[in-house]
Write an enzyme that holds these catalytic residues in place. Structure first.
Site, PDB file in Angstrom:
ATOM      1  N   ASP A   1       0.871  -1.269  -0.099  1.00 57.91           N
ATOM      2  CA  ASP A   1      -0.147  -0.043   0.128  1.00 57.91           C
ATOM      3  C   ASP A   1       0.852   1.315  -0.158  1.00 57.91           C
ATOM      4  O   ASP A   1       1.967   1.056   0.507  1.00 57.91           O
ATOM      5  CB  ASP A   1      -0.998   0.055   1.047  1.00 57.91           C
ATOM      6  CG  ASP A   1      -2.257   0.717   0.871  1.00 57.91           C
ATOM      7  OD1 ASP A   1      -3.254   0.202   0.838  1.00 57.91           O
ATOM      8  OD2 ASP A   1      -2.063   2.031   0.941  1.00 57.91           O
TER       9      ASP A   1
ATOM     10  N   PHE B   1     -16.594 -10.017  -4.976  1.00 61.02           N
ATOM     11  CA  PHE B   1     -18.002  -9.944  -4.459  1.00 61.02           C
ATOM     12  C   PHE B   1     -18.458 -10.013  -3.052  1.00 61.02           C
ATOM     13  O   PHE B   1     -19.433  -9.848  -2.537  1.00 61.02           O
ATOM     14  CB  PHE B   1     -18.982 -10.865  -5.266  1.00 61.02           C
ATOM     15  CG  PHE B   1     -18.792 -10.870  -6.642  1.00 61.02           C
ATOM     16  CD1 PHE B   1     -19.766 -10.145  -7.486  1.00 61.02           C
ATOM     17  CD2 PHE B   1     -18.026 -11.617  -7.220  1.00 61.02           C
ATOM     18  CE1 PHE B   1     -19.698 -10.109  -8.793  1.00 61.02           C
ATOM     19  CE2 PHE B   1     -17.894 -11.798  -8.857  1.00 61.02           C
ATOM     20  CZ  PHE B   1     -18.693 -11.013  -9.528  1.00 61.02           C
TER      21      PHE B   1
ATOM     22  N   LYS C   1     -19.409  -8.062 -12.590  1.00 65.46           N
ATOM     23  CA  LYS C   1     -19.482  -7.150 -11.353  1.00 65.46           C
ATOM     24  C   LYS C   1     -20.409  -6.051 -11.338  1.00 65.46           C
ATOM     25  O   LYS C   1     -21.306  -5.841 -10.347  1.00 65.46           O
ATOM     26  CB  LYS C   1     -18.306  -6.865 -11.159  1.00 65.46           C
ATOM     27  CG  LYS C   1     -17.923  -5.907  -9.849  1.00 65.46           C
ATOM     28  CD  LYS C   1     -18.074  -6.619  -8.606  1.00 65.46           C
ATOM     29  CE  LYS C   1     -18.293  -5.370  -7.311  1.00 65.46           C
ATOM     30  NZ  LYS C   1     -18.437  -6.122  -6.214  1.00 65.46           N
TER      31      LYS C   1
ATOM     32  N   GLY D   1     -26.151   2.739   0.802  1.00 63.27           N
ATOM     33  CA  GLY D   1     -25.001   3.540   1.014  1.00 63.27           C
ATOM     34  C   GLY D   1     -23.825   2.491   0.641  1.00 63.27           C
ATOM     35  O   GLY D   1     -23.738   1.587   0.016  1.00 63.27           O
TER      36      GLY D   1
ATOM     37  N   CYS E   1     -19.757   0.905  -2.564  1.00 62.82           N
ATOM     38  CA  CYS E   1     -20.026   0.271  -3.946  1.00 62.82           C
ATOM     39  C   CYS E   1     -21.357   0.522  -4.631  1.00 62.82           C
ATOM     40  O   CYS E   1     -21.094   1.119  -5.877  1.00 62.82           O
ATOM     41  CB  CYS E   1     -20.005  -1.345  -3.735  1.00 62.82           C
ATOM     42  SG  CYS E   1     -18.084  -2.053  -3.181  1.00 62.82           S
TER      43      CYS E   1
HETATM   44  P1  NAD Z   1     -10.072   1.057  -0.111  1.00 62.88           P
HETATM   45  O1  NAD Z   1     -10.268   2.454  -0.365  1.00 62.88           O
HETATM   46  O2  NAD Z   1     -10.658   0.544   1.411  1.00 62.88           O
HETATM   47  O3  NAD Z   1      -8.736   0.642  -0.270  1.00 62.88           O
HETATM   48  C1  NAD Z   1      -7.891   1.023  -1.313  1.00 62.88           C
HETATM   49  C2  NAD Z   1      -6.408   1.031  -1.001  1.00 62.88           C
HETATM   50  O4  NAD Z   1      -5.350   1.322  -2.019  1.00 62.88           O
HETATM   51  C3  NAD Z   1      -6.108   2.199   0.152  1.00 62.88           C
HETATM   52  O5  NAD Z   1      -5.416   1.451   1.183  1.00 62.88           O
HETATM   53  C4  NAD Z   1      -4.968   3.111  -0.601  1.00 62.88           C
HETATM   54  O6  NAD Z   1      -3.935   3.658   0.239  1.00 62.88           O
HETATM   55  C5  NAD Z   1      -4.460   2.064  -1.828  1.00 62.88           C
HETATM   56  N1  NAD Z   1      -3.856   2.685  -2.845  1.00 62.88           N
HETATM   57  C6  NAD Z   1      -4.517   3.791  -3.514  1.00 62.88           C
HETATM   58  N2  NAD Z   1      -3.388   3.859  -4.399  1.00 62.88           N
HETATM   59  C7  NAD Z   1      -2.434   2.929  -4.533  1.00 62.88           C
HETATM   60  C8  NAD Z   1      -1.106   2.629  -5.210  1.00 62.88           C
HETATM   61  N3  NAD Z   1      -1.061   3.470  -6.278  1.00 62.88           N
HETATM   62  N4  NAD Z   1      -0.509   1.976  -4.738  1.00 62.88           N
HETATM   63  C9  NAD Z   1      -0.763   1.239  -3.745  1.00 62.88           C
HETATM   64  N5  NAD Z   1      -1.894   1.243  -3.187  1.00 62.88           N
HETATM   65  C10 NAD Z   1      -2.705   2.080  -3.286  1.00 62.88           C
HETATM   66  O7  NAD Z   1     -10.948   0.491  -1.256  1.00 62.88           O
HETATM   67  P2  NAD Z   1     -11.837  -0.755  -1.161  1.00 62.88           P
HETATM   68  O8  NAD Z   1     -13.288  -0.725  -0.562  1.00 62.88           O
HETATM   69  O9  NAD Z   1     -10.845  -1.806  -0.772  1.00 62.88           O
HETATM   70  O10 NAD Z   1     -11.777  -1.202  -2.876  1.00 62.88           O
HETATM   71  C11 NAD Z   1     -11.091  -1.525  -3.679  1.00 62.88           C
HETATM   72  C12 NAD Z   1     -11.711  -1.978  -4.885  1.00 62.88           C
HETATM   73  O11 NAD Z   1     -12.502  -3.155  -4.612  1.00 62.88           O
HETATM   74  C13 NAD Z   1     -12.775  -0.845  -5.554  1.00 62.88           C
HETATM   75  O12 NAD Z   1     -12.628  -0.909  -7.006  1.00 62.88           O
HETATM   76  C14 NAD Z   1     -13.917  -1.256  -5.303  1.00 62.88           C
HETATM   77  O13 NAD Z   1     -15.151  -0.775  -5.935  1.00 62.88           O
HETATM   78  C15 NAD Z   1     -13.834  -2.862  -5.055  1.00 62.88           C
HETATM   79  N6  NAD Z   1     -14.780  -3.563  -4.117  1.00 62.88           N
HETATM   80  C16 NAD Z   1     -15.020  -3.136  -2.986  1.00 62.88           C
HETATM   81  C17 NAD Z   1     -15.889  -3.716  -2.063  1.00 62.88           C
HETATM   82  C18 NAD Z   1     -15.969  -3.461  -0.734  1.00 62.88           C
HETATM   83  O14 NAD Z   1     -17.037  -3.885   0.088  1.00 62.88           O
HETATM   84  N7  NAD Z   1     -15.363  -2.408  -0.173  1.00 62.88           N
HETATM   85  C19 NAD Z   1     -16.562  -4.963  -2.559  1.00 62.88           C
HETATM   86  C20 NAD Z   1     -16.244  -5.438  -3.990  1.00 62.88           C
HETATM   87  C21 NAD Z   1     -15.318  -4.686  -4.544  1.00 62.88           C
END
Ligand code: NAD
Length: 432
Positions: A30, A152, A207, A260, A263
């Site tokens: 990260d 998912f 998705k 909310g 996603c």
């Molecule tokens: P998040 O914001 O919790 O996590 C993203 C992470 O990526 C952060 O820790 C950020 O610091 C890091 N990051 C950003 N740019 C970076 C880089 N250049 N190099 C390394 N790290 C970097 O987001 P999330 O909720 O985990 O979502 C991630 C993806 O998964 C999104 O596309 C989202 O739509 C998808 N998704 C989310 C969920 C959910 O329930 N949260 C479920 C399914 C899919």
């Protein structure tokens, strides 16, 4: 497999940890140094039931580690997952800048064949673009494959959802990538959960279409709930009767104050944008979103009917997270509701079992209470915004004693109207 998981957020950290649990060697990367330092000390930076134990165990057994160096992680791995955020960007489309920047770095630092897997939710066609970016950043031609593997999982149930999913969707271009992906997930395949292998574009779209369908069910029931309120029908009975139809099924038929989270809101909007970019109409998607926006605001007029003058009144709020079992406030209805009440001059007391730390950064001038009872003490009314289990089974007689006026406006339909009436509450819910 040796895996680098780029992005250690809700999805990356859960996926990385669970993939290590399945026997792979995983390094989570990260750019957020504070987050990585916490993870190295065994601190999970957000609330997710069951994750800490799994993380600790796999870190101890040396299958799971953390770093801020994408270069090191990439060079030690043969598979690289991208799980960085894709928030709402310009014109409501998905902002894929973080994914593109990771792809550029992968191209730059690649030291041999890699399988690159896109786990972030990205608009159809993005994986193809990322492939071009990776190739264009290489200093000399190095062979690689690309795959789409959307996630998912639901926050609050993430570990179980990852390890015992309804299905795993994999989009690939060739047999080599298919074999590698099946190898990564062989622990899950043993549980007889279906692994669907398809083309990359269909995988990307599965998705978005899945999230939009779930959001559609919520908005549909919220629209029907308005008619229940006008006519005296009960949305819970309507949902039960509909759900008994095997073509419909009973899940995702609850009316409430709208969806909310990180996603549904962004994915419905982004899919609508992709439709328009491709000269397709997005009438249903726009309606899903419009109904949801109205629904998020629907608790305030319900409260105003009971307390016409909110200026100077104290309103207790139970629940701030966008749903139970998470501390995530992204696009949470609580934000819209509390800001609206504050505009009308109401003072807010609030409690959430897990989301108060995150709420403090977003919602100002709120008295954050130590528990549900302190929240209602001296309040003129109570709003229920997130359906945590501890609110369902609470001592309602005590709640009534503590409230200045026995008014409850329930945005999640957690109580029975007849029982609440018998207890002496003025109780208003959604569509009942
Ligand atoms: P998040 O914001 O919790 O996590 C993203 C992470 O990526 C952060 O820790 C950020 O610091 C890091 N990051 C950003 N740019 C970076 C880089 N250049 N190099 C390394 N790290 C970097 O987001 P999330 O909720 O985990 O979502 C991630 C993806 O998964 C999104 O596309 C989202 O739509 C998808 N998704 C989310 C969920 C959910 O329930 N949260 C479920 C399914 C899919």
């Amino acid at each position: 497999m040796k895996i680098a998981m780029i992005g250690a957020g809700y999805v990356g950290l859960v996926s990385g940890t669970c993939l290590s649990e399945l026997g792979n060697n995983v390094v989570c990367v990260d750019i957020d140094e504070e987050k990585i330092n916490k993870l190295k000390k065994g601190i999970v930076p957000f609330y997710e039931p069951g994750l800490k134990d799994l993380m600790e165990r796999n870190a101890k057994e040396k299958r799971l580690s953390f770093t801020t160096s994408i270069k090191e992680a990439l060079q030690e791995s043969n598979v690289v997952f991208i799980a960085v955020g894709t928030p709402t960007g310009k014109n409501h489309s998905a902002d894929i800048e973080a994914v593109k920047s990771v792809a550029a770095n992968i191209g730059k630092f690649m030291n041999g064949y890699k399988l690159i897997v896109i786990k972030s939710t990205v608009p159809v066609g993005t994986t193809e673009k990322l492939k071009k970016i990776i190739a264009s950043k290489q200093s000399k031609k190095i062979d690689f494959d690309i795959a789409s593997n959307p996630e998912f999982l639901r926050e609050g149930e993430a570990v179980n959802d990852f390890l015992i999913p309804d299905r795993i969707v994999i989009g690939v271009e060739n047999e080599k990538a298919k074999k590698a992906m099946e190898g990564i997930y062989k622990g899950i395949a043993r549980t007889n959960k279906p692994i669907m292998v398809t083309d990359i574009k269909s995988s990307e779209l599965i998705k978005y279409a899945s999230n939009a369908m779930l959001a559609a069910r919520i908005s549909f029931m919220n629209e029907i709930s308005a008619l229940c309120e006008k006519t005296g029908a009960d949305i819970k009975e309507v949902a039960k009767g509909m759900g008994l139809d095997s073509r419909i099924g009973s899940r995702f038929l609850q009316a409430g104050i709208g969806y909310g989270g990180s996603c549904f809101p962004k994915d419905v909007k982004a899919l609508a944008e992709t439709m328009k970019e491709n000269d397709c109409k997005a009438r249903m998607l726009e309606a899903i979103e419009a109904v949801n926006q109205d629904q998020k605001k629907s608790l305030v007029p319900k409260l105003q009917k009971l307390l016409p003058e909110l200026n100077g009144k104290t309103i207790g709020v139970w629940g701030l997270a966008f749903k139970p079992k998470t501390d995530d406030l992204r696009e949470a209805p609580s934000i819209v509701i509390i800001e609206e009440l504050q505009k009308l001059g109401a003072k807010i007391k609030a409690f959430d079992p897990e989301a108060m730390e995150n709420a403090r950064k977003i919602l100002k001038n709120v008295v954050y209470c130590k528990d549900a009872f302190e929240t209602v003490k001296g309040s003129d009314a109570l709003l229920i915004v997130t359906e945590w289990n501890e609110f369902r089974d609470i001592d309602l007689k005590e709640v009534k004693k503590l409230l200045k006026q026995p008014i409850i406006v329930d945005g999640r339909n957690i109580y029975e109207p007849t029982e609440m009436k018998a207890l002496g509450f003025t109780y208003v819910a959604i569509g009942r």
